[in-house]
Design a protein around this motif. Structure first.
Motif, PDB file in Angstrom:
ATOM      1  N   LEU A  74      34.657   9.796  32.307  1.00  0.00           N
ATOM      2  CA  LEU A  74      35.604  10.612  32.051  1.00  0.00           C
ATOM      3  C   LEU A  74      35.685  10.726  30.543  1.00  0.00           C
ATOM      4  N   SER A  75      35.769  11.952  30.277  1.00  0.00           N
ATOM      5  CA  SER A  75      35.759  12.253  28.679  1.00  0.00           C
ATOM      6  C   SER A  75      37.229  12.994  28.613  1.00  0.00           C
ATOM      7  N   CYS A  76      37.570  12.765  27.234  1.00  0.00           N
ATOM      8  CA  CYS A  76      38.875  13.539  26.705  1.00  0.00           C
ATOM      9  C   CYS A  76      38.485  13.932  25.310  1.00  0.00           C
ATOM     10  N   ALA A  77      38.698  15.326  25.020  1.00  0.00           N
ATOM     11  CA  ALA A  77      38.640  15.688  23.733  1.00  0.00           C
ATOM     12  C   ALA A  77      39.852  16.095  23.018  1.00  0.00           C
ATOM     13  N   THR A  78      39.880  15.461  21.729  1.00  0.00           N
ATOM     14  CA  THR A  78      41.094  15.271  21.010  1.00  0.00           C
ATOM     15  C   THR A  78      41.158  16.687  19.934  1.00  0.00           C
ATOM     16  N   SER A  79      42.338  17.171  19.700  1.00  0.00           N
ATOM     17  CA  SER A  79      42.456  18.351  18.747  1.00  0.00           C
ATOM     18  C   SER A  79      42.491  17.793  17.377  1.00  0.00           C
ATOM     19  N   GLU A  80      42.649  16.694  17.043  1.00  0.00           N
ATOM     20  CA  GLU A  80      42.586  15.987  15.717  1.00  0.00           C
ATOM     21  C   GLU A  80      41.676  14.840  15.709  1.00  0.00           C
ATOM     22  N   SER A  81      41.402  14.445  14.441  1.00  0.00           N
ATOM     23  CA  SER A  81      40.503  13.259  14.247  1.00  0.00           C
ATOM     24  C   SER A  81      40.782  12.294  15.077  1.00  0.00           C
TER      25      SER A  81
ATOM     26  N   GLY B 165      43.771   5.817  24.703  1.00  0.00           N
ATOM     27  CA  GLY B 165      43.467   5.146  26.060  1.00  0.00           C
ATOM     28  C   GLY B 165      43.665   5.952  27.111  1.00  0.00           C
ATOM     29  N   TRP B 166      43.567   5.403  28.190  1.00  0.00           N
ATOM     30  CA  TRP B 166      43.670   5.891  29.666  1.00  0.00           C
ATOM     31  C   TRP B 166      44.617   5.301  30.288  1.00  0.00           C
ATOM     32  N   ASP B 167      45.558   6.219  31.088  1.00  0.00           N
ATOM     33  CA  ASP B 167      46.502   5.559  32.269  1.00  0.00           C
ATOM     34  C   ASP B 167      45.839   6.260  33.373  1.00  0.00           C
TER      35      ASP B 167
ATOM     36  N   TYR C 147      44.751   9.730  32.926  1.00  0.00           N
ATOM     37  CA  TYR C 147      45.343  10.575  31.851  1.00  0.00           C
ATOM     38  C   TYR C 147      44.784   9.955  30.653  1.00  0.00           C
ATOM     39  N   CYS C 148      44.562  10.634  29.789  1.00  0.00           N
ATOM     40  CA  CYS C 148      44.154  10.277  28.519  1.00  0.00           C
ATOM     41  C   CYS C 148      45.446  10.197  27.536  1.00  0.00           C
ATOM     42  N   TYR C 149      45.457   9.261  26.632  1.00  0.00           N
ATOM     43  CA  TYR C 149      46.619   9.533  25.588  1.00  0.00           C
ATOM     44  C   TYR C 149      46.187   8.968  24.178  1.00  0.00           C
ATOM     45  N   VAL C 150      47.143   9.401  23.436  1.00  0.00           N
ATOM     46  CA  VAL C 150      46.999   8.615  22.097  1.00  0.00           C
ATOM     47  C   VAL C 150      48.416   8.670  21.528  1.00  0.00           C
ATOM     48  N   TYR C 151      48.488   7.742  20.417  1.00  0.00           N
ATOM     49  CA  TYR C 151      49.498   7.463  19.832  1.00  0.00           C
ATOM     50  C   TYR C 151      49.162   8.024  18.527  1.00  0.00           C
ATOM     51  N   SER C 152      49.975   8.972  17.769  1.00  0.00           N
ATOM     52  CA  SER C 152      49.834   9.596  16.671  1.00  0.00           C
ATOM     53  C   SER C 152      50.732   8.893  15.421  1.00  0.00           C
TER      54      SER C 152
ATOM     55  N   GLY D  97      54.530  10.285  14.903  1.00  0.00           N
ATOM     56  CA  GLY D  97      55.312   9.119  15.551  1.00  0.00           C
ATOM     57  C   GLY D  97      55.542   9.287  16.874  1.00  0.00           C
ATOM     58  N   SER D  98      54.641   9.661  17.600  1.00  0.00           N
ATOM     59  CA  SER D  98      54.798   9.845  19.073  1.00  0.00           C
ATOM     60  C   SER D  98      53.505   9.929  19.730  1.00  0.00           C
ATOM     61  N   SER D  99      53.661   9.688  21.189  1.00  0.00           N
ATOM     62  CA  SER D  99      52.412   9.785  22.053  1.00  0.00           C
ATOM     63  C   SER D  99      52.329  10.993  22.710  1.00  0.00           C
ATOM     64  N   PHE D 100      51.043  11.218  23.172  1.00  0.00           N
ATOM     65  CA  PHE D 100      50.700  12.505  23.773  1.00  0.00           C
ATOM     66  C   PHE D 100      49.704  12.330  24.916  1.00  0.00           C
ATOM     67  N   TRP D 101      49.975  13.124  25.791  1.00  0.00           N
ATOM     68  CA  TRP D 101      48.997  12.938  26.977  1.00  0.00           C
ATOM     69  C   TRP D 101      48.245  14.154  27.453  1.00  0.00           C
TER      70      TRP D 101
END
Length: 117
Positions: free
Chosen positions: A20-27, A35-37, A94-99, A103-107
């Motif tokens: 699986l791959s997850c491309a992010t819009s920020e660094s 991570g992955w859920d 689901y791919c997720y990040v905590y920014s 100050g929040s997580s995104f999925w």
């Protein structure tokens, strides 16, 4: 807002592999945790693997030794290499990040993995 786009899901036989791959819009280095859920049929969403601050990696007991999380810092992509897949790995991943910045997580919207013979 952070945009995440997963890819690489599909249907595979037991014992097979997927990446699986997850491309992010920020660094990707700007995030505290990536991570992955996953959420299987009738189940709650559970943590599969994550990389947190200081490059600490954690895995769910059910995937240890079979799954590997990694990232490409130059291309801002998160990966999940999944080997020796079992039917119980069937789920929406689901791919997720905590920014730090927000100050929040995104999925992401998720990518389906189906393990079936």
């Amino acid at each position: 807002q952070v945009q995440l786009v997963e890819s690489g899901g599909g249907e595979v036989q037991p014992g097979g592999s997927l990446r699986l791959s997850c491309a992010t819009s920020e660094s990707i280095l700007s995030f505290h945790t990536v991570g992955w859920d996953r959420q299987g049929p009738g189940n709650e969403r559970d943590m599969v693997a994550r990389i947190s601050s200081g490059d600490r990696t954690d895995y769910a007991d059910s995937v240890k030794g079979r799954f590997t999380i990694s990232r490409d810092d130059a291309r801002n992509i998160l990966f999940l290499e999944m080997n020796s897949l079992k039917p119980e790995d069937t789920a929406l991943y689901y791919c997720y990040v905590y920014s730090w910045r927000y100050g929040s997580s995104f999925w992401g919207e998720g990518t389906q993995v189906t393990v079936s013979s």
